[in-house]
Design a protein around this motif. Sequence first.
Motif, PDB file in Angstrom:
ATOM      1  N   PHE A  50       2.084  -9.577  -5.118  1.00 46.98           N
ATOM      2  CA  PHE A  50       2.625  -9.374  -3.777  1.00 46.98           C
ATOM      3  C   PHE A  50       3.922  -8.548  -3.822  1.00 46.98           C
ATOM      4  CE2 PHE A  50       5.202 -10.605  -0.126  1.00 46.98           C
ATOM      5  CZ  PHE A  50       4.333 -10.258   0.890  1.00 46.98           C
ATOM      6  N   LEU A  51       4.786  -8.931  -4.838  1.00 52.21           N
ATOM      7  CA  LEU A  51       6.049  -8.190  -4.981  1.00 52.21           C
ATOM      8  C   LEU A  51       5.788  -6.725  -5.319  1.00 52.21           C
ATOM      9  CD1 LEU A  51       8.341 -10.743  -6.831  1.00 52.21           C
ATOM     10  CD2 LEU A  51       8.487  -9.954  -4.451  1.00 52.21           C
ATOM     11  N   PHE A  52       4.784  -6.524  -6.205  1.00 52.16           N
ATOM     12  CA  PHE A  52       4.426  -5.156  -6.577  1.00 52.16           C
ATOM     13  C   PHE A  52       3.973  -4.359  -5.345  1.00 52.16           C
ATOM     14  CE2 PHE A  52       0.929  -2.281  -7.736  1.00 52.16           C
ATOM     15  CZ  PHE A  52       1.667  -1.348  -8.438  1.00 52.16           C
ATOM     16  N   LEU A  53       3.171  -5.080  -4.542  1.00 48.03           N
ATOM     17  CA  LEU A  53       2.658  -4.444  -3.323  1.00 48.03           C
ATOM     18  C   LEU A  53       3.799  -4.081  -2.361  1.00 48.03           C
ATOM     19  CD1 LEU A  53      -0.179  -3.867  -2.254  1.00 48.03           C
ATOM     20  CD2 LEU A  53       0.004  -5.917  -0.892  1.00 48.03           C
ATOM     21  N   LEU A  54       4.756  -5.012  -2.239  1.00 47.10           N
ATOM     22  CA  LEU A  54       5.912  -4.795  -1.367  1.00 47.10           C
ATOM     23  C   LEU A  54       6.726  -3.583  -1.835  1.00 47.10           C
ATOM     24  CD1 LEU A  54       6.775  -6.490   1.066  1.00 47.10           C
ATOM     25  CD2 LEU A  54       8.609  -7.418  -0.345  1.00 47.10           C
ATOM     26  N   HIS A  55       6.909  -3.551  -3.179  1.00 47.12           N
ATOM     27  CA  HIS A  55       7.665  -2.434  -3.753  1.00 47.12           C
ATOM     28  C   HIS A  55       6.953  -1.098  -3.459  1.00 47.12           C
ATOM     29  CE1 HIS A  55       9.928   0.008  -6.520  1.00 47.12           C
ATOM     30  NE2 HIS A  55       8.756   0.399  -7.072  1.00 47.12           N
ATOM     31  N   LEU A  56       5.616  -1.166  -3.677  1.00 50.03           N
ATOM     32  CA  LEU A  56       4.814   0.038  -3.439  1.00 50.03           C
ATOM     33  C   LEU A  56       4.944   0.488  -1.982  1.00 50.03           C
ATOM     34  CD1 LEU A  56       2.763   1.571  -5.300  1.00 50.03           C
ATOM     35  CD2 LEU A  56       0.964   0.485  -3.937  1.00 50.03           C
ATOM     36  N   TYR A  57       4.923  -0.492  -1.079  1.00 52.95           N
ATOM     37  CA  TYR A  57       5.026  -0.163   0.349  1.00 52.95           C
ATOM     38  C   TYR A  57       6.379   0.456   0.673  1.00 52.95           C
ATOM     39  CZ  TYR A  57       5.240  -0.655   5.368  1.00 52.95           C
ATOM     40  OH  TYR A  57       5.390  -0.386   6.696  1.00 52.95           O
ATOM     41  N   GLU A  58       7.446  -0.193   0.136  1.00 52.57           N
ATOM     42  CA  GLU A  58       8.812   0.279   0.447  1.00 52.57           C
ATOM     43  C   GLU A  58       9.106   1.655  -0.158  1.00 52.57           C
ATOM     44  OE1 GLU A  58      11.494  -0.623   2.233  1.00 52.57           O
ATOM     45  OE2 GLU A  58      10.217  -2.131   3.188  1.00 52.57           O
ATOM     46  N   SER A  59       8.606   1.840  -1.422  1.00 54.70           N
ATOM     47  CA  SER A  59       9.006   3.076  -2.112  1.00 54.70           C
ATOM     48  C   SER A  59       8.061   4.253  -1.866  1.00 54.70           C
ATOM     49  CB  SER A  59       9.172   2.834  -3.605  1.00 54.70           C
ATOM     50  OG  SER A  59       7.916   2.438  -4.119  1.00 54.70           O
ATOM     51  N   VAL A  60       6.833   3.978  -1.504  1.00 56.60           N
ATOM     52  CA  VAL A  60       5.906   5.108  -1.318  1.00 56.60           C
ATOM     53  C   VAL A  60       5.369   5.182   0.110  1.00 56.60           C
ATOM     54  CG1 VAL A  60       3.770   6.205  -2.119  1.00 56.60           C
ATOM     55  CG2 VAL A  60       5.229   4.981  -3.748  1.00 56.60           C
ATOM     56  N   ILE A  61       4.737   4.103   0.551  1.00 52.29           N
ATOM     57  CA  ILE A  61       4.025   4.187   1.836  1.00 52.29           C
ATOM     58  C   ILE A  61       4.984   4.428   3.004  1.00 52.29           C
ATOM     59  CG2 ILE A  61       2.469   2.972   3.440  1.00 52.29           C
ATOM     60  CD1 ILE A  61       1.332   1.599   0.946  1.00 52.29           C
ATOM     61  N   LYS A  62       6.081   3.647   3.025  1.00 50.13           N
ATOM     62  CA  LYS A  62       7.022   3.778   4.150  1.00 50.13           C
ATOM     63  C   LYS A  62       7.653   5.180   4.205  1.00 50.13           C
ATOM     64  CE  LYS A  62      10.592   1.054   6.301  1.00 50.13           C
ATOM     65  NZ  LYS A  62      11.639   0.087   5.952  1.00 50.13           N
ATOM     66  N   PRO A  63       8.185   5.712   3.044  1.00 49.70           N
ATOM     67  CA  PRO A  63       8.751   7.070   3.103  1.00 49.70           C
ATOM     68  C   PRO A  63       7.723   8.135   3.492  1.00 49.70           C
ATOM     69  CG  PRO A  63       9.305   6.015   1.033  1.00 49.70           C
ATOM     70  CD  PRO A  63       8.433   5.064   1.741  1.00 49.70           C
ATOM     71  N   VAL A  64       6.476   7.969   2.988  1.00 47.49           N
ATOM     72  CA  VAL A  64       5.462   8.974   3.327  1.00 47.49           C
ATOM     73  C   VAL A  64       5.207   8.950   4.838  1.00 47.49           C
ATOM     74  CG1 VAL A  64       3.008   9.557   3.093  1.00 47.49           C
ATOM     75  CG2 VAL A  64       4.374   9.079   1.067  1.00 47.49           C
ATOM     76  N   LYS A  65       5.173   7.711   5.387  1.00 50.32           N
ATOM     77  CA  LYS A  65       4.980   7.600   6.848  1.00 50.32           C
ATOM     78  C   LYS A  65       6.122   8.284   7.591  1.00 50.32           C
ATOM     79  CE  LYS A  65       2.178   3.628   7.978  1.00 50.32           C
ATOM     80  NZ  LYS A  65       2.225   2.256   8.445  1.00 50.32           N
ATOM     81  N   LYS A  66       7.362   8.032   7.078  1.00 50.62           N
ATOM     82  CA  LYS A  66       8.534   8.656   7.725  1.00 50.62           C
ATOM     83  C   LYS A  66       8.463  10.175   7.636  1.00 50.62           C
ATOM     84  CE  LYS A  66      13.008   7.273   7.263  1.00 50.62           C
ATOM     85  NZ  LYS A  66      14.047   6.615   6.464  1.00 50.62           N
ATOM     86  N   ALA A  67       8.034  10.644   6.423  1.00 55.30           N
ATOM     87  CA  ALA A  67       7.917  12.092   6.215  1.00 55.30           C
ATOM     88  C   ALA A  67       6.904  12.683   7.190  1.00 55.30           C
ATOM     89  CB  ALA A  67       7.500  12.377   4.786  1.00 55.30           C
ATOM     90  N   THR A  68       5.765  11.984   7.358  1.00 60.25           N
ATOM     91  CA  THR A  68       4.721  12.467   8.266  1.00 60.25           C
ATOM     92  C   THR A  68       5.267  12.575   9.689  1.00 60.25           C
ATOM     93  OG1 THR A  68       3.248  11.164   6.904  1.00 60.25           O
ATOM     94  CG2 THR A  68       2.301  12.098   8.900  1.00 60.25           C
TER      95      THR A  68
END
Length: 460
Positions: free
Chosen positions: A49-67
């Motif tokens: 779960f922590l890994f998933l959270l990290h993945l979300y914070e460091s990759v998914i969220k910034p990519v969404k912001k970039a989009t």
Amino acid sequence: MRFLFEKPIFGYTIGIFLVVSVTGILLSVLIGDYLVIASVLVIQFIILFLFLLHLYESVIKPVKKATKTVDEIVKGNYRARFHHPSTDSIGQLSTKINALARNLNELTIQEQMQAEQLSTIIENTQSGLVLIDAKGYIHFVNRKFLTMFGQTTQDFQGYLYYDVLHNETIHETVQKTFLYERNIKEEFTHYKGLDKYYIEIVGAPIFDDRNLLKGAVLVLYDITELKKLELMRKDFVANVSHELKTPITSIKGFAETLLDNPMKDLDKSKEFLEIIYKESHRLQLLIQDLLILSRLEKENFQLVLSTFSVNDVVNEVLPIIEQRFEDKHLTFDKAVDDHIQLTADKEKVKQIIINLVDNAVNYTPEKGNIYLRITECNDSVCIEVEDTGIGIEKEALPRIFERFYRVDKARSRNTGGTGLGLAIVKHIVEVHDGTIEIESEVNKGTKITVSLPINNDMQK
Ligand SMILES: Nc1ncnc2c1ncn2[C@@H]1O[C@H](COP(=O)(O)OP(=O)(O)OP(=O)(O)O)[C@@H](O)[C@H]1O
Ligand SMILES: [Mg+2]
């Protein structure tokens, strides 16, 4: 099922679920202690779960912001920025997106500035402009065009040119421009109220990248002043020729008569010779006056400036005219401030006085009065010549300084006048930066006042 894998969060959840389930099954086969199995599974779940959270914070969220930022930029909002603190690939992406937005912003500002400059130039140019598309619809008219033809932009824009521009020459220019696909130049006269304007129109075709005709631009120049000058020049040549023709015809005629009948009648011969002399004198005066005028009009004309006493100038000039006062029994009053020192071109000032007094003598009947007053007035010297002569009618006053203009042609010719005297005076006054005024009443008299700057130190 495919739907589940389309959403990443479902994929991860299923992944965790599978990993936890497989680990649970393996552990239950290998170890029988359910507490250990449960603890391992919980720890594993937390780690995942922590890994998933990290993945979300460091990759998914910034990519969404970039989009989202890129979406804003695409919409034209070049102020949108995307900040990401790290230096990883997402960080680099954010730097590049921001640089792109900045560049686009600068480009847009430059483009706006260029467009503004262009529209300022087009709007303020001294030529009328009309943009017509290939179908004949007007897309643009500038301010000068509207001042030439009146009405507002809305009366032209979006309409077919032949519906709103009611002028045959304009129609012809557009048609020829489209037909021959080259620049076409025409001229026409245009009336605005009572005023007559001369307009030159140039139609220029506009081509696209593939060299296909896209439309035409019409440029309209107001050439009224030029036409007036051309007309003046033509008038001048016609006038000079006319003025020369009369004395030359007369000289030739009388000389021929003398040649045909040599010295038969001495009195007649003398009379003819006198006429020849008078006419050749007239010719000489005319040519002298024309030369003076052309010298004054030369671009590199230079005044010969000196400082002199105005009283001295008057005393030098008077002997030239005095005899004529006596001949016509005219009284002459002069009031000249003898202390006035004027800096100007002395010979030209003499010419002003001679021409004005000469007119006063010529256009004043016998026993009349002539006054010459020279005073100092507001840093200037005022030269006033007044007479009690025939005067000039109001309608003629504005034209009195034109070359060859005479109120009464016959009478002026009798006085030997060429009609250039006042034109010369006006030119001399102008090159001295002075002013000239005239007041006159028919049968009462005329007063001409010339004022010259007392210190004309401008080197011409
Ligand atoms: N003092 C005046 N009184 C009445 N009419 C005048 C007077 N001065 C000038 N005019 C009118 O103005 C016209 C132009 O004057 P201008 O001195 O330029 O020419 P001109 O006297 O005919 O010829 P010239 O070149 O020999 O002087 C004259 O023909 C005359 O009709
Ligand atoms: Mg004169």
